[in-house]
Design a protein around this motif. Structure first.
Motif: not given
Ligand code: HCI
Length: 394
Positions: A126, A175, A179
């Motif tokens: 992430t 997200h 992303h």
């Protein structure tokens, strides 16, 4: 007392930005930090933003404080942009925040305040700031599988298996589109399956939407966020205006807390305002005001949307060109994912050693996990990058 301070690891993306600045080579290519750049390498002020600023300069007669939540007109305009009519307005509590990061930070604090034992599930990988802020606050992190390194797409089965282990009251961070850092996204059928898992487990979704309009279009990019918000009892949404309005340094974002329990809204609104007050009192207004003016004025809005489309299509063109050039040079289709990815980033799938090799040999700056900012390219640098990638044996 300050001698007790310990140095903290630098943010990898921001450190790379500095390294790029310090590199004297004329031929260097910056694919690092996530800011949009046009073909000349400039991050332009959007036309509608300039026009709104001019109007504001002429018309604004006071800079007195707004409210702790910011100007409600900003929240209204942004709720409309992100959610349209997916949920009733009276289910949404919202505060303006200093950028999308501010919204993310406040959301994590809200989670911790409401439920200290909550775990936050994050995609693997992430945005590094998600991890950094969660660690700083002492919130437990659980990573769910996301990026499939063989296909460079989403490991959807792995993701579902992992988020199924969330418990009621845990949070699943998603997200909304584009992303970051991979560029790999779910399709709407897959999003529906995610929603089903959220409802089965009782986990609460938190959607971070920082690139609306950079993927498939303003409406298309909001579809997943709208689906989630309209399908679960409670959710949080952190929205950023930095990229789609190009107002990075103005720090403009919105945190939304949505609950189907309409009675809960006042408490949510008061709690969000309380969090703003503890952290910075009033949120920044300049960027929020520009966004409000643009979204509420038909001509400004149309011009903004047209320019955003140019930006989006420019990135899509670069994606196609890069995928085609890599196909030509490598004689294989293994880089086809670059044209499938959406948003500003693509994770190439190269090792940190190969990324470093390309930096040293070719002056190509990408993040060590091989995230490339597609907007850092232009039609002349695409072939240079493609050759460097193939030469490095990626
Ligand atoms: C990004 O490059 O992912 C977005 C820009 C950014 C990077 C690091 C800290 C704050 C914002």
């Amino acid at each position: 007392m300050f001698e007790t301070l310990q140095s903290r690891p630098a943010d990898g993306i921001l450190a790379l930005m500095q390294m790029y600045k310090d590199d004297p080579r004329q031929t260097k290519i910056d694919l690092g930090v996530g800011v949009y750049k046009d073909a000349t390498g400039l991050t332009p002020i959007m036309r509608a933003v300039k026009a709104a600023e001019k109007q504001l300069w002429e018309q604004q007669d006071s800079k007195v404080y707004t409210g702790l939540a910011g100007d409600p007109a900003f929240a209204d305009a942004m709720i409309d942009l992100v959610l349209a009519d997916a949920v009733a307005r009276d289910t949404v509590a919202a505060v303006a925040t200093p950028g999308g990061t501010g919204a993310v930070r406040q959301a994590f604090e809200l989670i911790q305040m409401a439920r200290p034992e909550a775990r936050v599930f994050v995609s693997d990988p992430t945005w590094p700031n998600h991890i950094s802020i969660l660690n700083y606050l002492g919130v437990e992190i659980v990573r769910y599988r996301y990026f499939d390194k063989d296909s460079c797409g989403v490991d959807f089965d792995g993701m579902i298996e992992d988020i199924k282990t969330a418990r009621a009251g845990d949070v699943v961070l998603l997200h909304g589109c584009c992303h970051n850092p991979t560029g790999a996204n779910l399709n709407l059928t897959e999003w529906r399956a995610v929603v089903e898992v959220l409802n089965d487990t009782g986990a609460v979704p938190m959607v971070d939407i920082a690139y609306q309009g950079f993927g498939d279009g303003l409406e298309e990019d909001a579809a997943a966020t709208r689906l989630v918000a309209s399908s679960v009892p409670e959710c949080l949404i952190a929205a950023s205006c930095s990229k789609n309005f190009g107002i990075y340094r103005e720090r403009t974002g919105l945190l939304m807390a949505i609950s189907q329990n309409v009675q809960a809204r006042k408490l949510h609104q008061d709690t969000l305002a309380f969090l703003n007050r503890q952290n910075f009192s009033f949120p920044p207004d300049h960027g929020a005001r520009l966004v409000t003016m643009i979204l509420n004025d038909a001509a400004l809005r149309a011009d903004w949307q047209a320019e955003l489309e140019e930006v989006r299509n420019n990135m899509l063109g670069l994606r196609s060109q890069l995928a085609a050039e890599l196909q030509r040079l490598s004689g294989s289709d293994r880089f086809g994912f670059i044209a499938q990815h959406r948003g500003m980033f693509s994770r190439l799938g190269a090792t940190p050693e190969k990324v470093e090799e390309m930096r040293q040999k070719n002056g190509i700056y990408m993040v060590s996990d091989s995230r490339m900012n597609i907007a850092g390219l232009n039609e002349h640098t695409v072939p240079i990058l493609a050759k460097a990638i193939v030469d490095a044996g990626v």
